[in-house]
Design a protein around this motif. Structure first.
Motif, PDB file in Angstrom:
ATOM      1  N   PHE A  13       3.584   0.590  10.541  1.00  0.00           N
ATOM      2  CA  PHE A  13       3.285  -0.555   9.682  1.00  0.00           C
ATOM      3  C   PHE A  13       3.066  -0.199   8.220  1.00  0.00           C
ATOM      4  O   PHE A  13       3.331  -1.008   7.325  1.00  0.00           O
ATOM      5  CB  PHE A  13       2.077  -1.315  10.232  1.00  0.00           C
ATOM      6  CG  PHE A  13       2.363  -2.023  11.519  1.00  0.00           C
ATOM      7  CD1 PHE A  13       3.082  -3.203  11.535  1.00  0.00           C
ATOM      8  CD2 PHE A  13       1.932  -1.501  12.727  1.00  0.00           C
ATOM      9  CE1 PHE A  13       3.371  -3.860  12.727  1.00  0.00           C
ATOM     10  CE2 PHE A  13       2.207  -2.142  13.924  1.00  0.00           C
ATOM     11  CZ  PHE A  13       2.922  -3.328  13.927  1.00  0.00           C
ATOM     12  N   GLY A  14       2.591   1.011   7.936  1.00  0.00           N
ATOM     13  CA  GLY A  14       2.362   1.393   6.548  1.00  0.00           C
ATOM     14  C   GLY A  14       3.622   1.322   5.704  1.00  0.00           C
ATOM     15  O   GLY A  14       3.554   1.008   4.505  1.00  0.00           O
ATOM     16  N   ASP A  48     -14.302  -4.704  11.714  1.00  0.00           N
ATOM     17  CA  ASP A  48     -12.932  -5.211  11.844  1.00  0.00           C
ATOM     18  C   ASP A  48     -12.057  -3.995  12.117  1.00  0.00           C
ATOM     19  O   ASP A  48     -11.777  -3.203  11.225  1.00  0.00           O
ATOM     20  CB  ASP A  48     -12.525  -5.915  10.547  1.00  0.00           C
ATOM     21  CG  ASP A  48     -11.100  -6.447  10.575  1.00  0.00           C
ATOM     22  OD1 ASP A  48     -10.421  -6.313  11.613  1.00  0.00           O
ATOM     23  OD2 ASP A  48     -10.665  -6.988   9.538  1.00  0.00           O
ATOM     24  N   VAL A  49     -11.641  -3.844  13.374  1.00  0.00           N
ATOM     25  CA  VAL A  49     -10.971  -2.621  13.829  1.00  0.00           C
ATOM     26  C   VAL A  49      -9.462  -2.847  13.859  1.00  0.00           C
ATOM     27  O   VAL A  49      -8.984  -3.829  14.421  1.00  0.00           O
ATOM     28  CB  VAL A  49     -11.488  -2.205  15.220  1.00  0.00           C
ATOM     29  CG1 VAL A  49     -10.779  -0.946  15.702  1.00  0.00           C
ATOM     30  CG2 VAL A  49     -12.991  -1.979  15.173  1.00  0.00           C
ATOM     31  N   GLY A  50      -8.720  -1.910  13.256  1.00  0.00           N
ATOM     32  CA  GLY A  50      -7.299  -2.130  13.057  1.00  0.00           C
ATOM     33  C   GLY A  50      -7.103  -3.201  12.003  1.00  0.00           C
ATOM     34  O   GLY A  50      -6.301  -4.123  12.156  1.00  0.00           O
ATOM     35  N   ALA A  51      -7.830  -3.057  10.897  1.00  0.00           N
ATOM     36  CA  ALA A  51      -7.959  -4.135   9.909  1.00  0.00           C
ATOM     37  C   ALA A  51      -6.694  -4.389   9.115  1.00  0.00           C
ATOM     38  O   ALA A  51      -6.571  -5.435   8.471  1.00  0.00           O
ATOM     39  CB  ALA A  51      -9.114  -3.818   8.952  1.00  0.00           C
ATOM     40  N   GLY A  52      -5.745  -3.465   9.128  1.00  0.00           N
ATOM     41  CA  GLY A  52      -4.486  -3.685   8.426  1.00  0.00           C
ATOM     42  C   GLY A  52      -4.686  -3.921   6.948  1.00  0.00           C
ATOM     43  O   GLY A  52      -5.429  -3.205   6.272  1.00  0.00           O
ATOM     44  N   THR A  53      -4.050  -4.950   6.420  1.00  0.00           N
ATOM     45  CA  THR A  53      -4.147  -5.263   4.993  1.00  0.00           C
ATOM     46  C   THR A  53      -5.289  -6.225   4.685  1.00  0.00           C
ATOM     47  O   THR A  53      -5.439  -6.661   3.545  1.00  0.00           O
ATOM     48  CB  THR A  53      -2.832  -5.874   4.479  1.00  0.00           C
ATOM     49  OG1 THR A  53      -2.585  -7.118   5.144  1.00  0.00           O
ATOM     50  CG2 THR A  53      -1.662  -4.922   4.697  1.00  0.00           C
ATOM     51  N   GLU A  74      -3.378   4.630   5.901  1.00  0.00           N
ATOM     52  CA  GLU A  74      -3.895   4.601   4.538  1.00  0.00           C
ATOM     53  C   GLU A  74      -3.165   3.587   3.659  1.00  0.00           C
ATOM     54  O   GLU A  74      -3.767   2.993   2.761  1.00  0.00           O
ATOM     55  CB  GLU A  74      -3.812   5.992   3.909  1.00  0.00           C
ATOM     56  CG  GLU A  74      -4.902   6.941   4.370  1.00  0.00           C
ATOM     57  CD  GLU A  74      -6.288   6.566   3.864  1.00  0.00           C
ATOM     58  OE1 GLU A  74      -6.393   5.680   2.989  1.00  0.00           O
ATOM     59  OE2 GLU A  74      -7.259   7.147   4.353  1.00  0.00           O
ATOM     60  N   ALA A  75      -1.875   3.381   3.887  1.00  0.00           N
ATOM     61  CA  ALA A  75      -1.140   2.406   3.077  1.00  0.00           C
ATOM     62  C   ALA A  75      -1.662   0.990   3.332  1.00  0.00           C
ATOM     63  O   ALA A  75      -1.836   0.193   2.400  1.00  0.00           O
ATOM     64  CB  ALA A  75       0.354   2.488   3.368  1.00  0.00           C
ATOM     65  N   MET A  76      -1.907   0.674   4.590  1.00  0.00           N
ATOM     66  CA  MET A  76      -2.456  -0.641   4.922  1.00  0.00           C
ATOM     67  C   MET A  76      -3.873  -0.779   4.372  1.00  0.00           C
ATOM     68  O   MET A  76      -4.235  -1.800   3.768  1.00  0.00           O
ATOM     69  CB  MET A  76      -2.454  -0.842   6.442  1.00  0.00           C
ATOM     70  CG  MET A  76      -1.086  -0.746   7.098  1.00  0.00           C
ATOM     71  SD  MET A  76      -0.038  -2.191   6.788  1.00  0.00           S
ATOM     72  CE  MET A  76      -0.567  -3.272   8.121  1.00  0.00           C
ATOM     73  N   LEU A  77      -4.680   0.253   4.565  1.00  0.00           N
ATOM     74  CA  LEU A  77      -6.062   0.202   4.099  1.00  0.00           C
ATOM     75  C   LEU A  77      -6.127   0.132   2.574  1.00  0.00           C
ATOM     76  O   LEU A  77      -7.004  -0.535   2.011  1.00  0.00           O
ATOM     77  CB  LEU A  77      -6.829   1.420   4.614  1.00  0.00           C
ATOM     78  CG  LEU A  77      -8.351   1.397   4.463  1.00  0.00           C
ATOM     79  CD1 LEU A  77      -8.956   0.205   5.186  1.00  0.00           C
ATOM     80  CD2 LEU A  77      -8.946   2.700   5.003  1.00  0.00           C
ATOM     81  N   GLY A  78      -5.188   0.789   1.889  1.00  0.00           N
ATOM     82  CA  GLY A  78      -5.136   0.709   0.438  1.00  0.00           C
ATOM     83  C   GLY A  78      -4.905  -0.704  -0.043  1.00  0.00           C
ATOM     84  O   GLY A  78      -5.511  -1.157  -1.023  1.00  0.00           O
ATOM     85  N   ARG A  79      -4.036  -1.447   0.655  1.00  0.00           N
ATOM     86  CA  ARG A  79      -3.800  -2.837   0.283  1.00  0.00           C
ATOM     87  C   ARG A  79      -5.068  -3.671   0.499  1.00  0.00           C
ATOM     88  O   ARG A  79      -5.404  -4.536  -0.318  1.00  0.00           O
ATOM     89  CB  ARG A  79      -2.633  -3.394   1.095  1.00  0.00           C
ATOM     90  CG  ARG A  79      -2.318  -4.864   0.841  1.00  0.00           C
ATOM     91  CD  ARG A  79      -2.077  -5.146  -0.639  1.00  0.00           C
ATOM     92  NE  ARG A  79      -0.923  -4.461  -1.141  1.00  0.00           N
ATOM     93  CZ  ARG A  79       0.303  -4.981  -1.188  1.00  0.00           C
ATOM     94  NH1 ARG A  79       0.511  -6.203  -0.745  1.00  0.00           N
ATOM     95  NH2 ARG A  79       1.296  -4.287  -1.690  1.00  0.00           N
ATOM     96  N   LEU A  80      -5.767  -3.409   1.597  1.00  0.00           N
ATOM     97  CA  LEU A  80      -7.019  -4.109   1.857  1.00  0.00           C
ATOM     98  C   LEU A  80      -8.028  -3.841   0.740  1.00  0.00           C
ATOM     99  O   LEU A  80      -8.680  -4.768   0.242  1.00  0.00           O
ATOM    100  CB  LEU A  80      -7.576  -3.667   3.208  1.00  0.00           C
ATOM    101  CG  LEU A  80      -8.834  -4.350   3.728  1.00  0.00           C
ATOM    102  CD1 LEU A  80      -8.860  -4.325   5.261  1.00  0.00           C
ATOM    103  CD2 LEU A  80     -10.114  -3.714   3.204  1.00  0.00           C
ATOM    104  N   ARG A  81      -8.146  -2.588   0.339  1.00  0.00           N
ATOM    105  CA  ARG A  81      -9.101  -2.247  -0.724  1.00  0.00           C
ATOM    106  C   ARG A  81      -8.709  -2.895  -2.045  1.00  0.00           C
ATOM    107  O   ARG A  81      -9.571  -3.359  -2.794  1.00  0.00           O
ATOM    108  CB  ARG A  81      -9.181  -0.735  -0.866  1.00  0.00           C
ATOM    109  CG  ARG A  81      -9.896  -0.032   0.285  1.00  0.00           C
ATOM    110  CD  ARG A  81      -9.731   1.465   0.195  1.00  0.00           C
ATOM    111  NE  ARG A  81     -10.491   2.170   1.218  1.00  0.00           N
ATOM    112  CZ  ARG A  81     -10.104   3.313   1.780  1.00  0.00           C
ATOM    113  NH1 ARG A  81      -8.940   3.873   1.429  1.00  0.00           N
ATOM    114  NH2 ARG A  81     -10.856   3.892   2.698  1.00  0.00           N
TER     115      ARG A  81
END
Length: 258
Positions: A13-14, A48-53, A74-81
Motif C-alpha cells: 500500500f505504501g 487505531d491499528v493499521g491506521a494507513g493514511t 512509513e509512507a502511509m504513516l507519513g501521509r497521516l502525520r
C-alpha cells in the motif's frame, strides 16, 4: 492466496499512498461511535491499528478521542502525520498489529479499519487484550461497496476479474473476525455510508487495491482502462462529474473480559 502473494499484497500500500488517500472513503461517524460505545464516553484513549493514511484516525479525533495511530508502512504513516500531526491529541508509532508498541492496559479501545484481514488473527486477539484496560473494547470495521447498486456491481466485476481472494473475503466467509477467548461475545452492526468522488477518481479507486498495485505495469494499465470504459459507458455514470459511491459499513466489537 499463497503466503508469498499475501505478504506482497499486505506490504504494497505504501507505493499507492497518494491514490489510497485520495480515493478511499472515510468512515461514518455513527458507525465508529457504535464500535467504541461499550468503552464509555469520550474522551477515550484509542489505538487505531493499521491506521494507513488516517481515514479512521480523522473520525476518532472528530469524535473527541485521544488517538495512538499505529501503522507498519512509513509512507502511509507519513501521509497521516502530514494531515493530522498538528493535533496534540494524536501520537503515532510504526508497528505491527501482532506486536503493538504499547504497554499493558494502555488504552480504552483498539480499533482497526479495513485492516483486520491482513493480521494474524491468532496472535492479534491476545495482543489487543494485552493493551486494553479491563472493560475496554476491540473493534474491526470495513467499508464494503454496496453491490446492490448496479453500477457498483459492474465496477466490481471489472476490478475483481482475475483477482485472487483477499483475507477480507476469508474473514467474511468465516463469519467475521474472531477476537478470541479474552473477549466477551462479539456484536455486529451495519450502517449506510457514501463517498463522493470525481469521475476520474472512480477509476483511480481501483488503483488503490492491493491486487491492482501488485500487477505488472501493462496489466495495471489494461485494468484501469477497462474501468474507465465502464465509467464512460454505464448509464448510471455517463456525464457525471461527481459520483456518489455507496457503501455498507460493517462493524464488529467485543469487550475485554475482566
Amino acid at each position: 492466496m499463497d503466503p508469498a502473494e499475501f505478504a506482497t499484497r499486505k506490504q504494497s500500500f505504501g507505493a499507492a499512498a497518494d491514490v489510497y488517500d485520495r480515493t478511499r472513503p472515510d468512515y461514518a461517524g455513527d458507525a465508529v461511535a457504535w464500535c467504541l460505545d461499550p468503552a464509555g464516553q469520550a474522551p477515550l484513549r484509542v489505538a487505531d491499528v493499521g491506521a494507513g493514511t488516517g481515514k479512521l484516525t480523522a473520525v476518532l479525533l472528530a469524535l473527541g478521542h485521544e488517538v495512538v495511530a499505529i501503522e507498519p508502512d512509513e509512507a502511509m504513516l507519513g501521509r497521516l502525520r502530514d494531515r493530522h500531526g498538528g493535533d496534540d491529541r494524536l501520537s503515532t508509532a510504526t508497528g505491527a498489529a501482532e506486536d503493538l508498541p504499547l504497554p499493558d492496559e494502555a488504552v480504552d479501545a483498539v480499533i482497526c479499519g479495513q485492516a483486520w484481514h491482513w493480521f494474524d488473527e491468532a496472535v492479534v486477539g491476545p495482543e489487543f487484550a494485552r493493551v486494553l484496560r479491563p472493560g475496554g473494547v476491540a473493534a474491526a470495521i470495513w467499508n464494503t461497496r454496496d453491490e446492490q447498486v448496479d453500477w457498483v456491481r459492474a465496477w466490481s466485476d471489472v476490478v475483481e476479474e482475475g483477482a485472487h481472494p483477499t483475507g477480507r473475503t476469508l474473514v467474511a466467509s468465516e463469519g467475521g473476525p474472531r477476537f478470541g477467548p479474552a473477549f466477551g461475545p462479539r456484536e455486529d452492526a451495519t450502517f449506510p455510508h457514501e463517498h463522493l468522488l470525481e469521475r476520474d477518481d472512480v477509476v483511480r479507486l481501483a488503483a488503490s487495491r492491493s491486487y491492482t498495485i501488485s500487477l505488472t505495469a501493462d496489466r495495471r494499465v489494461a485494468l484501469l482502462d477497462a474501468v474507465a470504459d465502464l465509467v464512460d459507458s454505464h448509464p448510471d455514470l455517463v456525464g457525471r462529474e461527481v459520483v456518489r459511491v455507496p457503501y455498507v459499513v460493517e462493524c464488529h466489537r467485543a469487550v475485554r473480559c475482566p
